[in-house]
Design a protein around this motif. Structure first.
Motif, PDB file in Angstrom:
ATOM      1  N   UNK A  17       5.651 -19.650  18.322  1.00 18.20           N
ATOM      2  CA  UNK A  17       4.978 -19.468  17.039  1.00 18.20           C
ATOM      3  C   UNK A  17       5.803 -18.555  16.141  1.00 18.20           C
ATOM      4  N   UNK A  18       5.874 -18.917  14.859  1.00 25.16           N
ATOM      5  CA  UNK A  18       6.545 -18.098  13.862  1.00 25.16           C
ATOM      6  C   UNK A  18       5.507 -17.684  12.814  1.00 25.16           C
ATOM      7  N   UNK A  19       5.460 -16.398  12.508  1.00 23.05           N
ATOM      8  CA  UNK A  19       4.460 -15.884  11.573  1.00 23.05           C
ATOM      9  C   UNK A  19       4.929 -16.024  10.136  1.00 23.05           C
ATOM     10  N   UNK A  20       3.990 -16.399   9.254  1.00 22.81           N
ATOM     11  CA  UNK A  20       4.245 -16.480   7.818  1.00 22.81           C
ATOM     12  C   UNK A  20       3.238 -15.578   7.113  1.00 22.81           C
ATOM     13  N   UNK A  21       3.602 -14.341   6.805  1.00 23.07           N
ATOM     14  CA  UNK A  21       2.655 -13.417   6.177  1.00 23.07           C
ATOM     15  C   UNK A  21       2.320 -13.832   4.747  1.00 23.07           C
ATOM     16  N   UNK A  64       8.796 -13.372  15.859  1.00 23.86           N
ATOM     17  CA  UNK A  64       9.538 -14.019  14.768  1.00 23.86           C
ATOM     18  C   UNK A  64       8.699 -14.170  13.506  1.00 23.86           C
ATOM     19  N   UNK A  65       9.313 -13.845  12.379  1.00 23.71           N
ATOM     20  CA  UNK A  65       8.658 -13.925  11.073  1.00 23.71           C
ATOM     21  C   UNK A  65       9.568 -14.708  10.139  1.00 23.71           C
ATOM     22  N   UNK A  66       8.992 -15.592   9.340  1.00 28.25           N
ATOM     23  CA  UNK A  66       9.782 -16.367   8.389  1.00 28.25           C
ATOM     24  C   UNK A  66       9.335 -16.047   6.969  1.00 28.25           C
ATOM     25  N   UNK A  67      10.303 -15.831   6.088  1.00 26.39           N
ATOM     26  CA  UNK A  67      10.016 -15.616   4.673  1.00 26.39           C
ATOM     27  C   UNK A  67       9.917 -16.991   4.016  1.00 26.39           C
ATOM     28  N   UNK A 107       3.441 -31.634   7.630  1.00 20.74           N
ATOM     29  CA  UNK A 107       2.786 -32.139   8.836  1.00 20.74           C
ATOM     30  C   UNK A 107       3.713 -31.984  10.031  1.00 20.74           C
ATOM     31  N   UNK A 108       3.131 -31.581  11.166  1.00 17.00           N
ATOM     32  CA  UNK A 108       3.905 -31.466  12.387  1.00 17.00           C
ATOM     33  C   UNK A 108       4.562 -30.129  12.603  1.00 17.00           C
ATOM     34  N   UNK A 109       4.369 -29.177  11.680  1.00 18.36           N
ATOM     35  CA  UNK A 109       4.982 -27.855  11.836  1.00 18.36           C
ATOM     36  C   UNK A 109       4.105 -26.993  12.738  1.00 18.36           C
ATOM     37  N   UNK A 110       4.166 -27.270  14.029  1.00 14.40           N
ATOM     38  CA  UNK A 110       3.305 -26.563  14.977  1.00 14.40           C
ATOM     39  C   UNK A 110       3.734 -25.118  15.187  1.00 14.40           C
ATOM     40  N   UNK A 111       4.923 -24.781  14.733  1.00 11.43           N
ATOM     41  CA  UNK A 111       5.413 -23.421  14.909  1.00 11.43           C
ATOM     42  C   UNK A 111       4.768 -22.438  13.938  1.00 11.43           C
TER      43      UNK A 111
END
Length: 216
Positions: A68-72, A105-108, A134-138
């Motif tokens: 999983x990647x976090x998107x704040x 992991x964090x994504x901007x 669609x399909x972005x399970x991360x």
């Protein structure tokens, strides 16, 4: 054995030296150990954001968060999820740091266009029209709300899986309404209104209510 000066000029020099040292010492103390109440409140707010991250990531590592990647996203007002504030954005930015420091992991996403929101505010994930490819399970959004009461501000946060809305982690805070929290929790509309009023006041203060006299 220490001998004290006896002449008037020598005594005067010693007194001036002691006075200079007495003036410099408080400045040195302030530089190394800030005691200003506003500064202490600001540090306390930072520590509260750290506590929020601790709550949300207390069970890491965990299979449910693998890959999983976090998107704040900016935290929004509980009563109006179309509205944020400097406080809501500060919490979001602080969680980017705190998650990253814990190895999560964090994504901007605002640079890559991973989240698009109608209405011109792509940092408010609690709007009605949030779309993720669609399909972005991360992807897991860090979303949250805050409610400002008379004496305290209540903050609720959650890590939500983007594909189905499953809540993976939660956290909550109660912030005392210090001066910095009160100022930062004012909505963008309130801040804009206050700035417009201040600008209008400055304009009238310079020129008065009558147009300036024309001098050819």
């Amino acid at each position: 054995m220490l001998h004290m000066p006896t002449s008037p000029s020598a005594c005067r020099r010693v007194c001036l030296l002691l006075l200079l040292l007495a003036t410099l010492l408080p400045a040195c103390t302030r530089a190394t150990a800030p005691t200003d109440p506003e500064y202490i409140d600001a540090v306390e707010l930072k520590l509260k954001c750290r506590e929020l991250a601790d709550q949300m990531l207390a069970t890491v590592p965990n299979d449910a968060l693998k890959g999983v990647v976090a998107l704040p996203t900016s935290f929004v007002e509980q009563g109006n999820r179309n509205m944020s504030s400097p406080l809501g954005r500060l919490i979001s930015e602080a969680l980017i740091y705190e998650f990253n420091q814990r190895g999560f992991p964090v994504r901007e996403y605002r640079l890559a266009g991973k989240v698009s929101v109608t209405g011109g505010r792509d940092d408010l994930a609690f709007l009605n029209n949030v779309s993720i490819p669609v399909g972005q399970k991360w992807a897991a959004l860090i979303v949250g709300t805050y409610y400002v009461d008379k004496d305290a501000t209540f903050v609720n946060a959650r890590l939500v899986r983007a594909t189905d809305g499953l809540v993976l982690r939660t956290g909550q805070l109660v912030l005392p309404n210090t001066g910095i929290v009160q100022r930062m929790s004012q909505s963008d509309a309130q801040v804009a209104s206050r700035q417009a009023a201040a600008s209008k006041s400055r304009k009238y203060g310079q020129n008065g209510y009558y147009p300036p006299l024309y001098t050819p």
